[in-house]
Design a protein around this motif. Structure first.
Motif, PDB file in Angstrom:
ATOM      1  N   SER A  17      14.932  -7.019  11.217  1.00 12.22           N
ATOM      2  CA  SER A  17      16.299  -6.342  11.601  1.00 12.22           C
ATOM      3  C   SER A  17      16.914  -5.509  10.525  1.00 12.22           C
ATOM      4  CB  SER A  17      17.183  -7.355  12.481  1.00 12.22           C
ATOM      5  OG  SER A  17      17.900  -8.317  11.189  1.00 12.22           O
ATOM      6  N   ALA A  18      17.718  -4.485  11.254  1.00 12.90           N
ATOM      7  CA  ALA A  18      18.371  -3.624  10.299  1.00 12.90           C
ATOM      8  C   ALA A  18      17.796  -2.631   9.070  1.00 12.90           C
ATOM      9  CB  ALA A  18      19.711  -4.274   9.828  1.00 12.90           C
ATOM     10  N   ARG A  19      16.434  -2.641   9.621  1.00 12.92           N
ATOM     11  CA  ARG A  19      15.755  -1.754   8.518  1.00 12.92           C
ATOM     12  C   ARG A  19      16.049  -0.439   8.827  1.00 12.92           C
ATOM     13  NH1 ARG A  19      12.854   1.777   9.386  1.00 12.92           N
ATOM     14  NH2 ARG A  19      11.937   0.817  11.451  1.00 12.92           N
ATOM     15  N   GLU A  20      16.185   0.444   7.957  1.00 14.33           N
ATOM     16  CA  GLU A  20      16.477   1.806   7.972  1.00 14.33           C
ATOM     17  C   GLU A  20      15.861   2.886   7.215  1.00 14.33           C
ATOM     18  OE1 GLU A  20      19.064   3.238   9.677  1.00 14.33           O
ATOM     19  OE2 GLU A  20      19.417   1.266  10.675  1.00 14.33           O
ATOM     20  N   THR A  21      15.392   2.358   5.849  1.00 16.61           N
ATOM     21  CA  THR A  21      14.589   3.357   4.826  1.00 16.61           C
ATOM     22  C   THR A  21      13.388   2.878   4.712  1.00 16.61           C
ATOM     23  OG1 THR A  21      15.155   1.862   3.070  1.00 16.61           O
ATOM     24  CG2 THR A  21      16.958   3.241   3.669  1.00 16.61           C
ATOM     25  N   VAL A  22      12.538   3.973   3.851  1.00 13.35           N
ATOM     26  CA  VAL A  22      11.319   3.832   3.523  1.00 13.35           C
ATOM     27  C   VAL A  22      11.080   2.761   2.732  1.00 13.35           C
ATOM     28  CG1 VAL A  22       9.322   5.101   2.288  1.00 13.35           C
ATOM     29  CG2 VAL A  22      10.935   6.405   3.874  1.00 13.35           C
ATOM     30  N   ALA A  23      11.961   2.611   1.543  1.00 17.62           N
ATOM     31  CA  ALA A  23      11.894   1.288   0.743  1.00 17.62           C
ATOM     32  C   ALA A  23      11.951   0.225   1.457  1.00 17.62           C
ATOM     33  CB  ALA A  23      12.865   1.384  -0.537  1.00 17.62           C
ATOM     34  N   GLU A  24      12.903   0.045   2.277  1.00 15.69           N
ATOM     35  CA  GLU A  24      12.936  -1.301   2.956  1.00 15.69           C
ATOM     36  C   GLU A  24      11.654  -1.513   3.904  1.00 15.69           C
ATOM     37  OE1 GLU A  24      17.806  -1.428   3.663  1.00 15.69           O
ATOM     38  OE2 GLU A  24      16.656  -0.605   5.413  1.00 15.69           O
ATOM     39  N   THR A  25      11.330  -0.715   4.406  1.00 16.13           N
ATOM     40  CA  THR A  25       9.886  -0.477   5.250  1.00 16.13           C
ATOM     41  C   THR A  25       8.848  -1.150   4.394  1.00 16.13           C
ATOM     42  OG1 THR A  25      10.680   1.108   6.550  1.00 16.13           O
ATOM     43  CG2 THR A  25       8.098   0.569   6.597  1.00 16.13           C
ATOM     44  N   GLN A  26       8.694  -0.510   3.225  1.00 16.61           N
ATOM     45  CA  GLN A  26       7.655  -0.870   2.252  1.00 16.61           C
ATOM     46  C   GLN A  26       7.868  -2.380   1.881  1.00 16.61           C
ATOM     47  OE1 GLN A  26       4.780   0.846   1.276  1.00 16.61           O
ATOM     48  NE2 GLN A  26       5.366   1.913   2.981  1.00 16.61           N
ATOM     49  N   GLU A  27       9.045  -2.795   1.511  1.00 24.02           N
ATOM     50  CA  GLU A  27       9.507  -4.197   1.226  1.00 24.02           C
ATOM     51  C   GLU A  27       9.125  -5.005   2.331  1.00 24.02           C
ATOM     52  OE1 GLU A  27      13.329  -7.103   0.653  1.00 24.02           O
ATOM     53  OE2 GLU A  27      13.611  -4.961   0.392  1.00 24.02           O
ATOM     54  N   PHE A  28       9.116  -4.688   3.442  1.00 21.74           N
ATOM     55  CA  PHE A  28       8.824  -5.634   4.686  1.00 21.74           C
ATOM     56  C   PHE A  28       7.427  -5.692   4.951  1.00 21.74           C
ATOM     57  CE2 PHE A  28       7.665  -6.065   9.191  1.00 21.74           C
ATOM     58  CZ  PHE A  28       7.992  -7.407   9.282  1.00 21.74           C
ATOM     59  N   ILE A  29       6.711  -4.790   4.815  1.00 21.87           N
ATOM     60  CA  ILE A  29       5.253  -4.669   4.695  1.00 21.87           C
ATOM     61  C   ILE A  29       4.617  -5.639   3.512  1.00 21.87           C
ATOM     62  CG2 ILE A  29       3.141  -3.276   4.820  1.00 21.87           C
ATOM     63  CD1 ILE A  29       4.679  -1.075   6.150  1.00 21.87           C
ATOM     64  N   ARG A  30       5.123  -5.415   2.632  1.00 19.71           N
ATOM     65  CA  ARG A  30       4.622  -6.026   1.289  1.00 19.71           C
ATOM     66  C   ARG A  30       4.677  -7.732   1.654  1.00 19.71           C
ATOM     67  NH1 ARG A  30       6.548  -1.877  -1.640  1.00 19.71           N
ATOM     68  NH2 ARG A  30       8.495  -2.905  -1.960  1.00 19.71           N
ATOM     69  N   ALA A  31       5.921  -7.895   2.021  1.00 24.16           N
ATOM     70  CA  ALA A  31       6.381  -9.453   2.320  1.00 24.16           C
ATOM     71  C   ALA A  31       5.544 -10.241   3.471  1.00 24.16           C
ATOM     72  CB  ALA A  31       7.873  -9.537   2.741  1.00 24.16           C
ATOM     73  N   ALA A  32       5.381  -9.111   4.532  1.00 25.88           N
ATOM     74  CA  ALA A  32       4.418  -9.599   5.620  1.00 25.88           C
ATOM     75  C   ALA A  32       3.286  -9.875   4.943  1.00 25.88           C
ATOM     76  CB  ALA A  32       4.670  -8.528   6.822  1.00 25.88           C
ATOM     77  N   MET A  33       2.491  -9.132   4.513  1.00 25.67           N
ATOM     78  CA  MET A  33       1.242  -9.228   4.203  1.00 25.67           C
ATOM     79  C   MET A  33       1.071 -10.361   3.250  1.00 25.67           C
ATOM     80  SD  MET A  33       0.299  -5.267   3.273  1.00 25.67           S
ATOM     81  CE  MET A  33      -1.626  -5.390   2.936  1.00 25.67           C
ATOM     82  N   ALA A  34       1.976 -10.731   2.302  1.00 29.69           N
ATOM     83  CA  ALA A  34       1.783 -11.894   1.475  1.00 29.69           C
ATOM     84  C   ALA A  34       1.934 -13.201   2.191  1.00 29.69           C
ATOM     85  CB  ALA A  34       3.077 -11.717   0.509  1.00 29.69           C
TER      86      ALA A  34
END
Length: 128
Positions: A17-34
């Motif tokens: 929730s409340a994802r706005e930026t490219v950096a936040e998107t990348q952080e979420f994708i890395r965390a999800a993959m982990a």
């Protein structure tokens, strides 16, 4: 931005929730993959709420991950959204992912998304 992960029997549920930026998107994708790797679970249900729609996929570098998903046919990602604009973005992401052979689908209903995710489990068990 906030996210959390829950293991649902045979898939990982990722809530963002409340994802706005490219950096936040990348952080979420890395965390999800982990998280998926930690549980050795190739199926993920991604619920996105109150977030900025992604229509410029290259800007968010999401297509880089499509190749990783496509490399393993057991990997399935179901996308859910709380708003029409997010759903439209997810449908666009689905089209681009499918063009690269990745098992990514956008859904309007969680029950249908889970059914599709679990169908992948049954298909892989039948091939054994």
């Amino acid at each position: 931005m906030q996210y959390k992960f829950t293991l649902l029997q045979d898939c990982v549920r990722a809530e963002l929730s409340a994802r706005e930026t490219v950096a936040e998107t990348q952080e979420f994708i890395r965390a999800a993959m982990a998280e998926a790797a930690k549980h050795k679970c190739p199926r993920m249900l991604v619920w996105v709420r109150r977030s900025r729609p992604i229509f410029k996929v290259e800007q968010y570098r999401i297509s880089e991950h499509f190749k990783q998903i496509a490399a393993n046919p057991q990997v399935r990602v179901a996308l859910l959204a709380d708003a029409e604009e997010l759903r439209a973005a997810h449908e666009y992401i689905e089209v681009l992912a499918r063009q690269q052979g990745a098992n990514v689908r956008a859904f309007r209903d969680e029950a249908q998304a889970l059914e599709w995710l679990r169908a992948g489990v049954l298909q892989s068990q039948e091939k054994r």
